[in-house]
Motif scaffolding. Structure first.
Motif, PDB file in Angstrom:
ATOM      1  N   GLY A  16       1.535  10.731  -2.520  1.00  0.00           N
ATOM      2  CA  GLY A  16       1.863  11.549  -1.356  1.00  0.00           C
ATOM      3  C   GLY A  16       0.926  11.371  -0.174  1.00  0.00           C
ATOM      4  N   VAL A  17       0.377  10.157   0.009  1.00  0.00           N
ATOM      5  CA  VAL A  17      -0.506   9.929   1.160  1.00  0.00           C
ATOM      6  C   VAL A  17       0.327   9.825   2.436  1.00  0.00           C
ATOM      7  CG1 VAL A  17      -2.205   8.390   2.219  1.00  0.00           C
ATOM      8  CG2 VAL A  17      -2.220   8.748  -0.263  1.00  0.00           C
ATOM      9  N   GLU A  18      -0.075  10.561   3.442  1.00  0.00           N
ATOM     10  CA  GLU A  18       0.668  10.593   4.702  1.00  0.00           C
ATOM     11  C   GLU A  18       0.041   9.605   5.695  1.00  0.00           C
ATOM     12  OE1 GLU A  18       1.291  14.629   6.295  1.00  0.00           O
ATOM     13  OE2 GLU A  18       0.718  13.776   8.239  1.00  0.00           O
ATOM     14  N   LEU A  51       0.843  -1.205   0.000  1.00  0.00           N
ATOM     15  CA  LEU A  51       0.000   0.000   0.000  1.00  0.00           C
ATOM     16  C   LEU A  51       0.879   1.257   0.000  1.00  0.00           C
ATOM     17  CD1 LEU A  51      -2.985   1.025   0.189  1.00  0.00           C
ATOM     18  CD2 LEU A  51      -2.635   1.169   2.664  1.00  0.00           C
ATOM     19  N   ALA A  52       1.930   1.218   0.832  1.00  0.00           N
ATOM     20  CA  ALA A  52       2.828   2.383   0.914  1.00  0.00           C
ATOM     21  C   ALA A  52       3.478   2.654  -0.442  1.00  0.00           C
ATOM     22  CB  ALA A  52       3.893   2.130   1.977  1.00  0.00           C
ATOM     23  N   SER A  57       2.482  -0.732  13.379  1.00  0.00           N
ATOM     24  CA  SER A  57       2.491  -0.608  11.916  1.00  0.00           C
ATOM     25  C   SER A  57       3.544   0.388  11.431  1.00  0.00           C
ATOM     26  CB  SER A  57       1.111  -0.182  11.408  1.00  0.00           C
ATOM     27  OG  SER A  57       0.716   1.033  11.997  1.00  0.00           O
ATOM     28  N   LEU A  58       4.029   1.197  12.339  1.00  0.00           N
ATOM     29  CA  LEU A  58       5.010   2.232  11.998  1.00  0.00           C
ATOM     30  C   LEU A  58       6.217   1.683  11.221  1.00  0.00           C
ATOM     31  CD1 LEU A  58       4.972   5.301  12.495  1.00  0.00           C
ATOM     32  CD2 LEU A  58       6.154   4.909  14.669  1.00  0.00           C
ATOM     33  N   PRO A  59       6.808   0.552  11.683  1.00  0.00           N
ATOM     34  CA  PRO A  59       7.981   0.036  10.966  1.00  0.00           C
ATOM     35  C   PRO A  59       7.670  -0.473   9.553  1.00  0.00           C
ATOM     36  CG  PRO A  59       7.728  -1.012  13.127  1.00  0.00           C
ATOM     37  CD  PRO A  59       6.507  -0.221  12.890  1.00  0.00           C
ATOM     38  N   PRO A  72       7.279   3.165   5.592  1.00  0.00           N
ATOM     39  CA  PRO A  72       8.398   4.117   5.556  1.00  0.00           C
ATOM     40  C   PRO A  72       7.876   5.560   5.527  1.00  0.00           C
ATOM     41  CG  PRO A  72       8.520   2.524   3.730  1.00  0.00           C
ATOM     42  CD  PRO A  72       7.235   2.283   4.418  1.00  0.00           C
ATOM     43  N   GLY A  73       8.418   6.386   6.404  1.00  0.00           N
ATOM     44  CA  GLY A  73       8.042   7.812   6.408  1.00  0.00           C
ATOM     45  C   GLY A  73       6.782   8.122   7.188  1.00  0.00           C
ATOM     46  N   ALA A  74       6.141   7.107   7.789  1.00  0.00           N
ATOM     47  CA  ALA A  74       4.902   7.344   8.532  1.00  0.00           C
ATOM     48  C   ALA A  74       5.178   8.109   9.821  1.00  0.00           C
ATOM     49  CB  ALA A  74       4.233   6.009   8.855  1.00  0.00           C
TER      50      ALA A  74
END
Lengths: 423, 423
Positions: free
Chosen positions: A291-293, A283-284, A300-302, A305-307
């Motif tokens: 550019g979805v943040e 999905l990322a 789920s953070l790891p 990337p960039g979350a």
């Protein structure tokens, strides 16, 4: 109370009485007469109407003089394309089946009487809206079709345009032999008029606010008249452990990014732990160019990337932007509990191939629209086949979810007898 | 705010939260479990329950000590006959079809999604009632059947009895594996508890007041929670010029005199001028032995020996007594206009053999129940085949007229897809 307010309220009382009287005539009118009014309105919207053009130019000029931002000024403009769209809308509504008069469930009881229900107009409804004058025509046409009178209160910046449009509607009603007072505009920019509508239980059977959250919260807080509204659209996608992940990717992508500003766009993604590692990185990757943040839970953070780390506020947030909160859950129970706790009872969807999970999600998620393997963006009166939409309700009484013509009617009981008496 | 109120409100908040949690379990529970709870309750109501007997004796003794009038004291008594009736009621409700889970109107749309509606419980409803403790059981059983949690607030004079009865309900719920908090009693006689219920929009999805006009007016004025209510029952019989007068005589007699105290008893009689001389003297003759008092318009006065002249107030009066107002009218239009102006939107009937008049009356009279050639006394959940009645509504939204289990449910939208997205 100042003399001004006394005058305003007296004027509104008169307007309310005229609406009630007109509503009786409209409720008794033929389907043909109401459709004729709608077609006459469509014709008038396509004809040159200098008074509409001038009134709209006046509103636009005033807005510019007041320094209103360009996008807000644009929302006021009644271009030929917009008038054509409104005319087509009137024709489409004329072509819909008449919701009024339908008799259902007529059955004979032991006493011999036949008992059933008849669908009838509510009577008079009020609409408080902001900015775009097109709403006058959209609401008036739904009111006429459903046999209701309506009282419109538009934004102050579109007052001249709304006046001119409502004059067109009234002329169309007159042409069809219907009372012009069936559609009336509150001819004041005064906010006190909204307060009057909130409390006019004698005159209004329903009040619909459409606009920013401030307006809707104010109406909900003040109203004694029943209100049809929704405040937030914090919609969820839940990717179950039994999801088809390729399908989930397509649906979640659409639910979030097909358009981010509507209330049925997804704001929060729940993913079963068992499929998170397989699903979230894909999905990322798909969303990187968009550019979805991500606002992600610690687990789920790891995987994203960039979350950014999600805070408690993210679970309840309605971003209406290219942002999404992400949370891993241990199963269906946790997903349902999270949605019922943080959601806004608007629209939520499960991605799963597990029949039992799908059925439990449908039943237990306490929202106006609950979906299986479909994008939350489908929560819409047109997509649901209603043919029109007067609003969306996240309340549970009367109408729920997208509300069409049926939501502007009620069902009364009818009893047909041949002299039966109660013993 | 005094410390007492702070404590009371904190306690009510806790109670509200427990209700919401229980409502989720009940909404997801099986039909069998809810019916089992109802049958367990019926069994317990038939067993000797010393704590109920003692609590009730205590309420009765206190009422007598306070000098309450005998009929009011009698309303408090839980006799074996009343407990048996309550037990039978629970069994009857268990035998009704489950309103929860019904899926209807499921149809495929152009996009490929299937869109339909699913009937689900509202969540948590509140009931404020006076006097008779039986109401606790009646309401609890309807709540359980419909999958809702409920919060009960009975009259202060029946507090001990209500506590004991709700304890029976909770034991029955537990026996069926359902959360006892699904039925809770506000354990305070304090009126502030009613104010809390009126404004607890987070905790209550619906509020139903049952009792005197004072209670209902107070709840309607204070409520921010949606209210299901009716205030007045000013029901009309209209004897049309095309009426079968023998049938009209039978029906009007029944509508007024079969029982004068219920809200569906007729309070006002409209008669077409053309048949007044043939109809009214026969009615007066029939009612002479029954002592019905006429309040007559100037034209009908000479036709009704002993009648009093009607005043403007009589047209809107709900006598609940052996009195009736009588007015001659020139035709259907005048009859409908009079009913819509002076009536209470409860129940009205036309006596006519003219099909067109019957159809217009059905459509144009703006009341919860509209009848042709049948007694207004039929406006009742049991007579309509609902199998139960939680209340009557003269409002137009959500439920109208007699309200059964269906009125304690809502319909949400369900969407079944196979990966469809919006384009």
């Amino acid at each position: 109370m100042t003399a001004l307010f006394v005058d305003l309220f007296a004027e509104l009382e008169t307007l309310g009485q005229a609406s009630r009287a007109a509503s009786r005539v409209l409720a008794a009118s033929s389907t043909a007469a109401r459709n004729q009014a709608l077609l006459a309105l469509a014709r008038r919207l396509r004809q040159p109407q200098p008074q509409v053009t001038e009134a709209n130019a006046q509103d636009v000029a005033q807005a510019q003089a007041r320094g209103l931002e360009a996008p807000l000024v644009d929302r006021l403009r009644l271009t030929p394309a917009i008038l054509e769209t409104l005319a087509q809308g009137c024709e489409q509504i004329a072509a819909l089946p008449d919701p009024v008069g339908e008799i259902s469930q007529l059955a004979r009881r032991e006493s011999g009487i036949q008992v059933g229900r008849m669908r009838v107009p509510l009577g008079v409804f009020g609409m408080v809206f902001e900015s775009r004058p097109n709403v006058s025509i959209e609401v008036a046409s739904l009111g006429i079709k459903s046999g209701n009178a309506c009282i419109l209160r538009g934004g102050s910046e579109a007052l001249a345009s709304n006046r001119a449009l409502v004059a067109l509607v009234q002329a169309a009603l007159e042409e069809a032999g219907l009372p012009p007072a069936a559609v009336q505009l509150v001819p004041h920019a005064d906010r006190a008029a909204v307060s009057w509508m909130c409390t006019a239980t004698e005159h209004l059977d329903l009040l619909i606010p459409r606009g920013g959250k401030g307006l809707i919260e104010r109406v909900a807080a003040e109203a004694k008249v029943p209100v049809l509204k929704h405040l937030d659209g914090n919609c969820h996608c839940y990717v179950d452990e039994h999801a088809d992940l390729a399908m989930a990717l397509t649906v979640v992508d659409n639910a979030k990014t097909q358009k981010v500003s509507p209330c049925n766009a997804t704001e929060s993604l729940l993913v079963h732990r068992a499929v998170a590692a397989a699903f979230l990185p894909r999905l990322a990757e798909r969303w990187a160019p968009k550019g979805v943040e991500f606002r992600a839970c610690p687990e789920s953070l790891p995987l994203l990337p960039g979350a950014l780390p999600a805070t408690e506020a993210d679970w309840a947030a309605e971003y209406l932007d290219t942002k999404i909160s992400v949370k891993l859950v241990g199963g269906l129970d946790e997903a349902i509990a999270h949605i019922n706790r943080y959601g806004s009872h608007h629209t939520d969807t499960i991605l799963t191939q597990h029949h039992g999970h799908a059925m439990r999600f449908l039943r237990e998620v306490d929202s106006a629209s609950v979906m299986v393997n479909a994008s939350t963006r489908f929560a819409d009166g047109f997509e649901y086949g209603l043919g029109a939409e007067i609003g969306i309700s996240t309340d549970k009484l009367h109408a729920r979810g997208p509300v069409g013509l049926e939501g502007l009617t009620s069902q009364k009981w009818i009893v047909l007898g041949e002299g039966q008496v109660r013993t």
